[in-house]
Design an enzyme around this catalytic site. Structure first.
Site, PDB file in Angstrom:
ATOM      1  N   ASN A 212       0.835  -1.201   0.000  1.00  0.00           N
ATOM      2  CA  ASN A 212       0.000   0.000   0.000  1.00  0.00           C
ATOM      3  C   ASN A 212       0.871   1.252   0.000  1.00  0.00           C
ATOM      4  O   ASN A 212       2.090   1.170  -0.017  1.00  0.00           O
ATOM      5  CB  ASN A 212      -0.960  -0.015   1.202  1.00  0.00           C
ATOM      6  CG  ASN A 212      -0.196  -0.091   2.511  1.00  0.00           C
ATOM      7  OD1 ASN A 212       0.560   0.802   2.856  1.00  0.00           O
ATOM      8  ND2 ASN A 212      -0.367  -1.197   3.237  1.00  0.00           N
ATOM      9  N   ILE A 309      -1.637  -7.416  14.430  1.00  0.00           N
ATOM     10  CA  ILE A 309      -0.600  -7.138  15.437  1.00  0.00           C
ATOM     11  C   ILE A 309      -1.163  -6.292  16.579  1.00  0.00           C
ATOM     12  O   ILE A 309      -0.904  -6.558  17.757  1.00  0.00           O
ATOM     13  CB  ILE A 309       0.605  -6.430  14.772  1.00  0.00           C
ATOM     14  CG1 ILE A 309       1.194  -7.340  13.686  1.00  0.00           C
ATOM     15  CG2 ILE A 309       1.673  -6.066  15.788  1.00  0.00           C
ATOM     16  CD1 ILE A 309       2.182  -6.679  12.756  1.00  0.00           C
ATOM     17  N   LYS A 341     -13.201  -0.141  16.031  1.00  0.00           N
ATOM     18  CA  LYS A 341     -11.847  -0.757  16.072  1.00  0.00           C
ATOM     19  C   LYS A 341     -11.349  -0.868  17.511  1.00  0.00           C
ATOM     20  O   LYS A 341     -10.754  -1.873  17.893  1.00  0.00           O
ATOM     21  CB  LYS A 341     -10.867   0.044  15.221  1.00  0.00           C
ATOM     22  CG  LYS A 341     -10.880  -0.419  13.783  1.00  0.00           C
ATOM     23  CD  LYS A 341      -9.979   0.333  12.853  1.00  0.00           C
ATOM     24  CE  LYS A 341     -10.357  -0.058  11.422  1.00  0.00           C
ATOM     25  NZ  LYS A 341      -9.863   0.803  10.400  1.00  0.00           N
TER      26      LYS A 341
HETATM   27  N1  CTP Z   1      -3.137  -3.521  12.193  1.00  0.00           N
HETATM   28  C1  CTP Z   1      -2.225  -4.450  12.660  1.00  0.00           C
HETATM   29  N2  CTP Z   1      -2.133  -5.662  12.057  1.00  0.00           N
HETATM   30  C2  CTP Z   1      -2.904  -5.954  10.996  1.00  0.00           C
HETATM   31  C3  CTP Z   1      -3.832  -5.009  10.502  1.00  0.00           C
HETATM   32  C4  CTP Z   1      -3.911  -3.786  11.117  1.00  0.00           C
HETATM   33  O1  CTP Z   1      -1.508  -4.170  13.638  1.00  0.00           O
HETATM   34  N3  CTP Z   1      -2.772  -7.146  10.436  1.00  0.00           N
HETATM   35  C5  CTP Z   1      -3.244  -2.238  12.910  1.00  0.00           C
HETATM   36  C6  CTP Z   1      -2.705  -1.038  12.173  1.00  0.00           C
HETATM   37  O2  CTP Z   1      -1.329  -0.844  12.449  1.00  0.00           O
HETATM   38  C7  CTP Z   1      -3.548   0.086  12.752  1.00  0.00           C
HETATM   39  C8  CTP Z   1      -4.884  -0.589  13.037  1.00  0.00           C
HETATM   40  O3  CTP Z   1      -4.602  -1.975  13.080  1.00  0.00           O
HETATM   41  O4  CTP Z   1      -3.037   0.523  13.960  1.00  0.00           O
HETATM   42  C9  CTP Z   1      -5.982  -0.335  12.086  1.00  0.00           C
HETATM   43  O5  CTP Z   1      -5.595  -0.566  10.766  1.00  0.00           O
HETATM   44  P1  CTP Z   1      -6.607  -0.319   9.567  1.00  0.00           P
HETATM   45  O6  CTP Z   1      -5.943  -0.720   8.290  1.00  0.00           O
HETATM   46  O7  CTP Z   1      -7.190   1.049   9.643  1.00  0.00           O
HETATM   47  O8  CTP Z   1      -7.784  -1.270   9.920  1.00  0.00           O
HETATM   48  P2  CTP Z   1      -8.012  -2.757   9.701  1.00  0.00           P
HETATM   49  O9  CTP Z   1      -8.021  -3.440  11.019  1.00  0.00           O
HETATM   50  O10 CTP Z   1      -7.059  -3.299   8.714  1.00  0.00           O
HETATM   51  O11 CTP Z   1      -9.498  -2.783   9.150  1.00  0.00           O
HETATM   52  P3  CTP Z   1     -10.095  -2.212   7.778  1.00  0.00           P
HETATM   53  O12 CTP Z   1      -9.001  -2.313   6.755  1.00  0.00           O
HETATM   54  O13 CTP Z   1     -11.239  -3.095   7.530  1.00  0.00           O
HETATM   55  O14 CTP Z   1     -10.511  -0.793   8.052  1.00  0.00           O
END
Ligand code: CTP
Length: 408
Positions: A212, A309, A341
């Site tokens: 990304n 994580i 979240k």
């Molecule tokens: N995060 C993480 N590990 C993952 C996915 C996300 O630690 N496998 C953490 C990111 O570092 C951030 C938070 O979760 O602090 C939210 O990430 P975001 O991408 O906004 O949300 P997602 O949980 O991935 O949900 P969505 O993409 O459906 O909004």
């Protein structure tokens, strides 16, 4: 003796409020601080070297080309000696010099050669303070990491009323007390933090990957800000390229799995900030050789979810950091999605940024963040440099950690 043995270097600038530096020095001396002073040429129009020396019991430094002073302590050593440097009053002219990195006299040279925290105490006419040039300089200096106290609203020496009055010696003293109290407790408790940042790459074959737009800048800036507060900080960074101070440990990773592994290895910590834009999915199979066009039918890449994580850290009963904060990259329903979240991932804070706008968030030096905590308190940080927002976030997280009754 509230500030016993704290070494404070005070630079006295050229404004009528300069005389108040004498009150601050008396207050600091009474509380056990060691003080050295630099008197600028224009500061000398308002206070004398003799009055400073009488109060500090130490030489007043004035001139960069002063043989005696250099023999006693050179200008680099002067900045190294200090635990903090204060510039009071900080005039509009002095601010403009700092923004362009001037080294034209002892004061500006010491500041340019210093890596210490510097507290600027502005005092000027309200129109000078509100002038676009001064406000632009303020932003640059905040981005450079200068600390500010004031100016306050009130009646000024010129008879006008408004923002521009210098904070009082009492206010500066309270600021310093709070500053050193926090530093001391961070040191005593040997506080540690980890920050995840950057994107992750999930390889399909040796040359292709899912990833990304994240640059990792906001996470790096948070690590720098935590480190500045004295917290031992480890960064676990997906592919990105930023320089960090040498006392920040950086572990470079590529995939979400590697990031998770390194997070686990970095525990226990007191504070965790998950700023990484972790790829949500990874290919079920990574081919060892480059996939040929003919090998793949349309829609045939099979993906599976990466482990979360942030959720792992928040739900990890064995060694949960006392404070766990995440970020939320959203394009719509920012607050609502962030609240869910926090609930689903059990973290303490979410810092939500709107990634739909081109000039903030991903790959920009600027950000606009909404902070939501688990009690539903909401705070907006208007658009500003990522470094500025990082300092605010680091302060809030440390304050919350120190407020934790079970912690003290
Ligand atoms: N995060 C993480 N590990 C993952 C996915 C996300 O630690 N496998 C953490 C990111 O570092 C951030 C938070 O979760 O602090 C939210 O990430 P975001 O991408 O906004 O949300 P997602 O949980 O991935 O949900 P969505 O993409 O459906 O909004």
């Amino acid at each position: 003796m509230e500030l016993k043995n704290k070494k404070i270097l005070i630079i006295i600038g050229g404004g009528i409020a300069a005389y108040k530096s004498l009150d601050l020095i008396r207050l600091l001396k009474k509380n056990g601080s060691e003080i050295k002073t630099i008197l600028t040429k224009s500061g000398k129009e308002f206070v004398t070297p003799l009055s400073l020396t009488t109060l500090t019991r130490s030489k007043t430094y004035e001139n960069i080309f002063d043989q005696d002073a250099e023999a006693e302590i050179d200008h680099i050593a002067l900045s190294r000696w200090a635990d903090i440097i204060i510039v009071m009053p900080t005039t509009a002219n002095f601010m403009s010099k700092l923004t362009i990195g001037k080294a034209e006299d002892l004061a500006t040279t010491v500041l340019l050669a210093s890596d210490k925290n510097v507290l600027l105490v502005p005092a000027m006419n309200v129109r000078m303070w509100l002038h676009k040039a001064t406000q632009a300089n303020l932003k640059v200096l905040q981005d450079f990491g200068y600390l500010f106290i004031g100016p306050e609203k009130g009646e000024m020496a010129c008879g006008e009323f408004g923002e521009g009055k210098m904070s009082s010696p009492r206010q500066i003293f309270s600021y310093l007390k709070n500053y050193f109290d926090k530093k001391d407790i961070v040191k005593k408790k040997n506080l540690k933090a980890l920050v995840t940042t950057g994107p992750t790459r999930e390889y399909l074959d040796p040359v292709r990957y899912i990833s990304n737009e994240s640059s990792g800048k906001q996470g790096y800036e948070i690590a720098v800000a935590l480190n500045k507060l004295g917290i031992k900080t480890t960064v676990i960074a997906g592919p990105s390229n930023y320089k960090t101070p040498k006392d920040i440990k950086v572990k470079k990773v590529t995939s979400a799995d590697e990031m998770m592994l390194n997070v686990k290895e970095s525990l226990p910590v007191d504070l965790a900030v998950c700023a990484a834009a972790v790829a949500d999915f990874k290919p079920i199979l990574k081919k060892n050789k480059k996939i040929k066009k003919d090998e793949i039918e349309s829609n045939s890449i099979m993906l599976k979810k990466n482990n979360d994580i942030l959720e792992f850290l928040s739900k990890n009963n064995k060694s949960r950091p006392r404070i766990v904060a995440g970020f939320a990259a959203e394009t719509d329903n920012l607050t609502k999605n962030s609240l869910s979240k926090i609930k689903n991932k059990h973290c303490d804070f979410i810092f939500a940024n709107d990634v739909s706008k081109k000039n903030i968030g991903f790959n920009s030096d600027y950000n606009k963040v909404t902070m939501i905590d688990k009690k539903g308190n909401i705070k907006h940080f208007p658009k500003n440099k990522k470094s500025f927002i990082a300092n605010k976030i680091a302060q809030i997280l440390l304050d919350r950690l120190l407020d934790d009754r079970n912690f003290n």
